[in-house]
Scaffold this motif. Sequence first.
Motif, short mmCIF file in Angstrom:
data_model
loop_
_atom_site.label_atom_id
_atom_site.label_comp_id
_atom_site.label_asym_id
_atom_site.label_seq_id
_atom_site.Cartn_x
_atom_site.Cartn_y
_atom_site.Cartn_z
N HIS A 1 0.83 -1.21 0.00
CA HIS A 1 0.00 0.00 0.00
C HIS A 1 0.86 1.26 0.00
O HIS A 1 0.50 2.27 -0.63
N LEU A 2 1.98 1.22 0.69
CA LEU A 2 2.87 2.38 0.70
C LEU A 2 3.37 2.68 -0.71
O LEU A 2 3.45 3.85 -1.11
N ALA A 3 3.69 1.65 -1.48
CA ALA A 3 4.12 1.85 -2.87
C ALA A 3 3.01 2.47 -3.70
O ALA A 3 3.26 3.36 -4.54
N SER A 4 1.77 2.03 -3.48
CA SER A 4 0.63 2.61 -4.21
C SER A 4 0.47 4.08 -3.88
O SER A 4 0.21 4.91 -4.76
N LEU A 5 0.63 4.42 -2.61
CA LEU A 5 0.49 5.81 -2.19
C LEU A 5 1.58 6.69 -2.80
O LEU A 5 1.34 7.85 -3.14
N GLN A 6 2.79 6.13 -2.94
CA GLN A 6 3.88 6.87 -3.57
C GLN A 6 3.55 7.18 -5.04
O GLN A 6 3.78 8.29 -5.52
N LEU A 7 2.99 6.20 -5.75
CA LEU A 7 2.62 6.40 -7.15
C LEU A 7 1.50 7.44 -7.28
O LEU A 7 1.41 8.15 -8.29
N GLU A 8 0.66 7.52 -6.27
CA GLU A 8 -0.45 8.48 -6.28
C GLU A 8 -0.04 9.85 -5.75
O GLU A 8 -0.86 10.77 -5.70
N HIS A 9 1.23 9.97 -5.35
CA HIS A 9 1.75 11.22 -4.76
C HIS A 9 0.93 11.60 -3.51
O HIS A 9 0.62 12.77 -3.28
N THR B 1 10.65 -4.27 -2.81
CA THR B 1 11.50 -3.11 -3.06
C THR B 1 11.31 -2.59 -4.48
O THR B 1 11.25 -1.37 -4.71
N ALA B 2 11.22 -3.50 -5.43
CA ALA B 2 11.00 -3.11 -6.82
C ALA B 2 9.71 -2.31 -6.96
O ALA B 2 9.67 -1.29 -7.67
N ARG B 3 8.67 -2.73 -6.29
CA ARG B 3 7.40 -2.02 -6.37
C ARG B 3 7.50 -0.66 -5.68
O ARG B 3 6.96 0.34 -6.16
N LEU B 4 8.19 -0.60 -4.56
CA LEU B 4 8.36 0.66 -3.84
C LEU B 4 9.11 1.69 -4.68
O LEU B 4 8.85 2.89 -4.59
N LEU B 5 10.04 1.22 -5.50
CA LEU B 5 10.87 2.12 -6.31
C LEU B 5 10.39 2.20 -7.75
O LEU B 5 11.02 2.89 -8.57
N ASN B 6 9.29 1.50 -8.07
CA ASN B 6 8.76 1.48 -9.44
C ASN B 6 9.83 1.00 -10.43
O ASN B 6 10.06 1.61 -11.48
N ILE C 1 12.45 -6.12 -10.69
CA ILE C 1 13.20 -6.85 -9.66
C ILE C 1 14.66 -7.00 -10.07
O ILE C 1 15.57 -6.87 -9.24
N SER C 2 14.90 -7.23 -11.35
CA SER C 2 16.28 -7.40 -11.83
C SER C 2 17.10 -6.14 -11.59
O SER C 2 18.30 -6.21 -11.33
N GLU C 3 16.47 -4.97 -11.67
CA GLU C 3 17.19 -3.71 -11.42
C GLU C 3 17.57 -3.60 -9.95
O GLU C 3 18.66 -3.13 -9.62
N VAL C 4 16.66 -4.02 -9.07
CA VAL C 4 16.97 -4.00 -7.63
C VAL C 4 18.10 -4.95 -7.33
O VAL C 4 19.07 -4.61 -6.63
N GLU C 5 18.02 -6.18 -7.86
CA GLU C 5 19.01 -7.20 -7.58
C GLU C 5 20.38 -6.88 -8.18
O GLU C 5 21.40 -7.34 -7.69
#
Length: 394
Positions: free
Chosen positions: A223-231, A256-261, A264-268
């Motif tokens: 949900h925190l990731a969704s809120l970030q996308l919604e500003h 983490t990938a979702r939190l940073l948009n 997963i490969s970029e995070v890893e």
Amino acid sequence: YKTAISTFNKLSERNSTLAIAVDIPSGLVASTGEVFEHVAIQADITLCLIARKFGLHTKDGMDCSGKVIDIPLIPYPINDKSFMPVATLITTAYGLSPRRQNSYKGSYGHVLIIGGNRIDGSQGMGGAAILSASSSMAAGAGKITVACHEAFHSALLTSLPDAMTINLHDVDGVQELIKSATVIAIGMGLGRDEKAKVLFIKYLQTAMTAKKAIVIDADGLYHLASLQLEHHELVSQLREYSVNHQVCLTPHSGETARLLNKRISEVESNRLQAIKQCATTYGGEWVLKGAGSLILEQGLDEHHVYVCAVGNAGMATAGMGDVLSGVIAGLLAQQDLSSGMQSLHQAVVIHGLAGDTLVNQSNNTLLVGQRGLQAQDMPAAIRHVMQLLINVYN
């Protein structure tokens, strides 16, 4: 080089010979723990020159490097920050001070676990909240209340009769409990539908208004990731709140990938960069779970990163993250402990040591092995580790 590395690995495996890497296994990226094109030297021993490389202790580095032996060819210039390692390797926990005789349950804090929901037409997730509550109590919290769906109250009290319960959807009741609790841990089995999101926003806002220590995991991170996308303003409020109050967030690479948009490969590909970006975006202190879990904590002037060098592959099983969230909350609740004993990296190490106890326990009283290790085995092992740490202190 790819052919040479593959040939070396085959010969080493076929002949059962000792494979030694000098400085770092060829093919392994020293700064990230990534492997080029999935091919790297599989070393039994790595002779690490000058200073430890971050990549030896995270991601694929743990499988490629074997036992790491330091060969300090050049004296380490401690006063020169340009030579300092990017992270501190941790293998041991602080000893825990014994409790005062003149104390009671309120002396060791009240943890409120918020999660364990049942979504309409879907599976229930009561086990996540139960695991978190069990490990929080095993870590020493004085009181536990679980705000979960009413369907799970009987199961919770059967497995953990010393916990208290409240209906997750009793908004007024939960908000009143938040005001009286010491630590709020939210997200474990909370659910990802719109109703759960509304609850997450309300309870997180209440926790910040009441100035409580907060642990956010699992569906809370979703949900925190969704809120970030919604500003949403809640993200900036949380970032500001974390400057002066304890906020711990505990994602794996997918979360983490979702939190940073990102993918997963970029995070890893650069876990260190990812955890720092999380802290910049959301504030707070972070655990990026995985092989060589990374822990980012707030220092006086800057963040400090640790690499956890305990734990094992048997812990790659459902519910282990819920257990970790409970350990974090349980330590934060105990105000009689020093800041180091309550720290995020202390909780991660205790969690890892408990997992290792279940795999390596020499007297076999707790031994279950890697393949059979389950999250529900962890509370007993956590209690065992906590007692060992009290013995160390004494």
